[in-house]
Motif scaffolding. Structure first.
Motif, PDB file in Angstrom:
ATOM      1  N   UNK A  51       0.822  -1.206   0.000  1.00  0.00           N
ATOM      2  CA  UNK A  51       0.000   0.000   0.000  1.00  0.00           C
ATOM      3  C   UNK A  51       0.856   1.255   0.000  1.00  0.00           C
ATOM      4  N   UNK A  52       2.117   1.088   0.430  1.00  0.00           N
ATOM      5  CA  UNK A  52       3.006   2.248   0.426  1.00  0.00           C
ATOM      6  C   UNK A  52       3.926   2.270  -0.780  1.00  0.00           C
ATOM      7  N   UNK A  53       3.779   1.302  -1.676  1.00  0.00           N
ATOM      8  CA  UNK A  53       4.667   1.229  -2.848  1.00  0.00           C
ATOM      9  C   UNK A  53       4.632   2.505  -3.676  1.00  0.00           C
ATOM     10  N   UNK A 221       6.256 -11.574  -6.432  1.00  0.00           N
ATOM     11  CA  UNK A 221       6.098 -12.242  -5.145  1.00  0.00           C
ATOM     12  C   UNK A 221       7.260 -13.196  -4.951  1.00  0.00           C
ATOM     13  N   UNK A 222       7.873 -13.112  -3.790  1.00  0.00           N
ATOM     14  CA  UNK A 222       8.946 -14.025  -3.405  1.00  0.00           C
ATOM     15  C   UNK A 222       8.411 -14.906  -2.277  1.00  0.00           C
ATOM     16  N   UNK A 223       8.696 -16.209  -2.348  1.00  0.00           N
ATOM     17  CA  UNK A 223       8.145 -17.107  -1.323  1.00  0.00           C
ATOM     18  C   UNK A 223       9.116 -18.243  -1.048  1.00  0.00           C
ATOM     19  N   UNK A 228       6.764 -14.992   2.772  1.00  0.00           N
ATOM     20  CA  UNK A 228       6.514 -14.378   1.461  1.00  0.00           C
ATOM     21  C   UNK A 228       6.696 -12.868   1.562  1.00  0.00           C
ATOM     22  N   UNK A 229       7.225 -12.286   0.478  1.00  0.00           N
ATOM     23  CA  UNK A 229       7.413 -10.837   0.378  1.00  0.00           C
ATOM     24  C   UNK A 229       7.102 -10.403  -1.048  1.00  0.00           C
ATOM     25  N   UNK A 230       6.639  -9.173  -1.198  1.00  0.00           N
ATOM     26  CA  UNK A 230       6.387  -8.584  -2.509  1.00  0.00           C
ATOM     27  C   UNK A 230       7.219  -7.321  -2.665  1.00  0.00           C
ATOM     28  N   UNK A 231       7.915  -7.209  -3.794  1.00  0.00           N
ATOM     29  CA  UNK A 231       8.729  -6.016  -4.032  1.00  0.00           C
ATOM     30  C   UNK A 231       8.425  -5.437  -5.408  1.00  0.00           C
ATOM     31  N   UNK A 259      13.497  -5.020  -6.548  1.00  0.00           N
ATOM     32  CA  UNK A 259      14.147  -4.739  -5.277  1.00  0.00           C
ATOM     33  C   UNK A 259      14.243  -6.032  -4.465  1.00  0.00           C
ATOM     34  N   UNK A 260      15.377  -6.245  -3.874  1.00  0.00           N
ATOM     35  CA  UNK A 260      15.617  -7.486  -3.142  1.00  0.00           C
ATOM     36  C   UNK A 260      14.738  -7.549  -1.887  1.00  0.00           C
ATOM     37  N   UNK A 261      14.091  -8.680  -1.660  1.00  0.00           N
ATOM     38  CA  UNK A 261      13.301  -8.823  -0.430  1.00  0.00           C
ATOM     39  C   UNK A 261      14.207  -8.713   0.799  1.00  0.00           C
ATOM     40  N   UNK A 262      13.603  -8.312   1.899  1.00  0.00           N
ATOM     41  CA  UNK A 262      14.391  -8.117   3.119  1.00  0.00           C
ATOM     42  C   UNK A 262      14.812  -9.437   3.753  1.00  0.00           C
TER      43      UNK A 262
END
Length: 577
Positions: A51-53, A221-223, A228-231, A259-262
């Motif tokens: 939502x802050x992207x 989406x990275x999982x 899971x993270x979305x960048x 962008x690399x997931x955290x």
């Protein structure tokens, strides 16, 4: 005291055993509950981040080379071709260093007008002649414009005859424009001139293309397990914002970054999707240049008659010149025209009518048709499987409207396939394993006389500098050269860009002006090659139906007939009426 302790110990032991038994019986439920809970928490976290992207998107440098020169460095020959292509689509604009123009000083279709110029000597018009209409642009105060750069469309048509042809617009650079039309049928012919965008609006579109390639952004989406993270992803992401994952294609060098997931590594990416469209790209003053019904796709009225009557061709073949402010004759080369609502290609090509599914089946018998590109060619796939009942779609469990898709007619040995092109593709969700570049797919084809390749790649490149599109087409062109070298009998058909419905929002991302620029580049880059063109631009421009990104069935039917006429050519015959 000891007796009480023994009682408490027995109660505690009983409760502990009961809890253990309950846990053992429901261990899978608890594990699933925990996993779902943790996954839900991470999904909530991802949604909060997403939502802050738009707020956290990088600010791009006002440098047109930032995106264009990512990836492999072009050779001197490629740079020379690129310079030629960019020069060929150079567009005139308002006077340089002029202050931002108020709306009242910009092009107004209501105050503007056109007039049909008479033939030399006032003689009649005949089939084979050339018609010219002179357009004079005025601003909202009714004053004549003194410079060019307006984006105009011209069409000559006859509703009674179901006829239409696209005109050629010449910008004289002083507020005057000529619209030229070939006269191709006998009977009535009416001139339509439409202002798509004012020159001032085009200047805004050009600035956005060069300075804001991020106005459509993407995400992945990275999982890994329950994490899971979305960048955010794009063709160009400033590396000084945060660490990047580099997904540059190893074969073509086409760049793509996320962008690399955290918490996860780059190799845990599972999909690609359109993230959204950035808002507030233009000022309130600039927004006035993009008003539906005011200065976006509004017709210009004639100062006198807007119709003529066309007579049969002259028997004596006497050349009649029309008066013009540019005396040099302009050669008109339309790819075709409509007559009785059927497309009539010019240049010696005969288009067959495939009105029965059995005719299509017979044409495609023993053929493999490979369709690559955006949703405008997927529309062709959908048309064929809907019209030809023998073509049964094979369920690949692909996402709707994304693909890949495949249809088979085992009786007639027909295989029809569709696959979308690689990033930047604005589809909802494409699995990472299904992201393929067209050039790499072409290198995997055997080819041959029973292989048909259909390409359509333009709509998703409108937000990037033109150099990005040139580079992509260059990779595809090289792959086609390799394919045609090893399998000369392969038939290659390219679908051009087409006009679409526009409002303010669509104009900033997918304006017809962007599409026109890309279309000119595409035609120039494949000129002289053994490839065939379905001219979707003129087929949508000449037709009476409203413009749409995905043209209506009547136009698609004509496009499919054109495609199949290339696959199964008929005998040549004269097309003029």
């Amino acid at each position: 005291m000891c007796r009480n302790l023994s009682t408490y110990a027995l109660v505690f032991l009983f409760l502990a055993l009961s809890g253990l038994i309950f846990l053992l019986r429901n261990i899978h439920t608890v594990e699933n509950w925990n996993c779902h809970t943790i996954s839900a928490l991470y999904q909530i976290q991802s949604r909060i981040q997403s939502s802050f992207i738009p707020v956290g998107l990088p600010t791009f440098y006002n440098n047109r080379t930032f995106c264009a020169h990512l990836g492999q460095k072009p050779s001197p020959e490629d740079e020379l071709e690129q310079r030629y292509l960019l020069d060929s689509i150079a567009w005139p604009g308002p006077p340089p260093h002029s202050a931002p123009t108020a709306l009242r000083q910009t092009s107004d279709p209501v105050h503007s007008l056109f007039a049909i110029l008479p033939t030399k000597g006032g003689r009649e018009w005949h089939v084979g002649d050339q018609l010219e209409a002179l357009v004079q642009m005025h601003d909202f105060q009714g004053r004549p414009k003194r410079y060019g750069g307006d984006f105009l469309l011209a069409r000559l048509h006859s509703p009674e005859l179901g006829a239409g042809v696209a005109g050629k617009v010449l910008d004289h650079g002083n507020g005057f424009y000529s619209a030229l039309f070939p006269l191709l049928w006998v009977g009535s012919a009416q001139v339509d001139i439409t202002l798509v965008h004012s020159s001032e609006a085009v200047a805004v579109l050009r600035r956005l293309r060069e300075e804001r390639p991020d106005r459509v952004f993407f995400k992945s989406l990275f999982r890994l397990g329950f994490l899971s993270e979305t960048t955010v992803c794009n063709m160009c992401l400033p590396p000084d914002q945060q660490p990047l994952c580099n997904y540059t294609d190893l074969y073509t060098g086409e760049p793509w970054y996320c962008y690399k997931p955290k918490m996860l590594s780059c190799d845990t990416r599972i999909n690609h999707a359109k993230g959204g469209y950035l808002k507030h790209l233009i000022t309130n003053k600039e927004a006035l240049l993009f008003q539906s019904g005011v200065n976006i796709k509004v017709r210009i009225h004639a100062s006198g008659p807007d119709k003529i009557n066309v007579l049969p061709p002259r028997k004596d073949k006497v050349e009649v010149e029309s008066s013009s402010i540019k005396p040099e004759p302009i050669k008109l080369e339309p790819s075709g025209y409509y007559y009785e609502d059927s497309w009539r290609p010019l240049g010696g090509i005969t288009m067959r009518q495939f009105n029965e599914s059995s005719a299509i089946t017979q044409c495609l018998k023993n053929k493999v048709i490979n369709m690559y590109g955006d949703s405008t060619v997927r529309q062709w796939f959908e048309y064929l499987i809907a019209f030809v009942p023998e073509l049964k779609e094979f369920n690949l469990h692909s996402p709707k409207n994304v693909g890949p898709f495949m249809a088979v007619d085992s009786i007639h040995n027909i295989l029809l396939k569709y696959r979308c092109h690689g990033p930047p593709i604005r589809f909802s969700t494409v699995m990472s394993s299904e992201l393929r570049y067209i050039s790499n797919e072409l290198d995997g084809l055997t080819g041959g006389p029973n292989t048909v390749v259909v390409l359509s790649i333009w709509a998703h490149f409108s937000t990037f500098p033109v150099e990005v599109y040139i580079r992509r087409l260059r990779h595809i062109r090289r792959a086609l050269v390799r394919l045609l070298d090893r399998a000369p009998g392969t038939l290659v058909v390219i679908r051009s860009a087409n006009l679409q419905a526009l409002d303010q929002e669509v104009s900033l991302y997918n304006s017809d002006w962007y599409s026109l620029q890309l279309d000119k580049v595409l035609r120039a880059m494949f000129k002289g090659m053994s490839v065939l063109l379905v001219d979707a631009w003129q087929m949508t421009s000449a037709h009476h139906l409203p413009h749409a990104l995905h043209p209506p069935p009547a136009i698609v039917k004509n496009m499919i007939d054109m495609l199949l006429s290339y696959v199964c050519p008929g005998k040549k015959k004269t097309q003029q009426k």
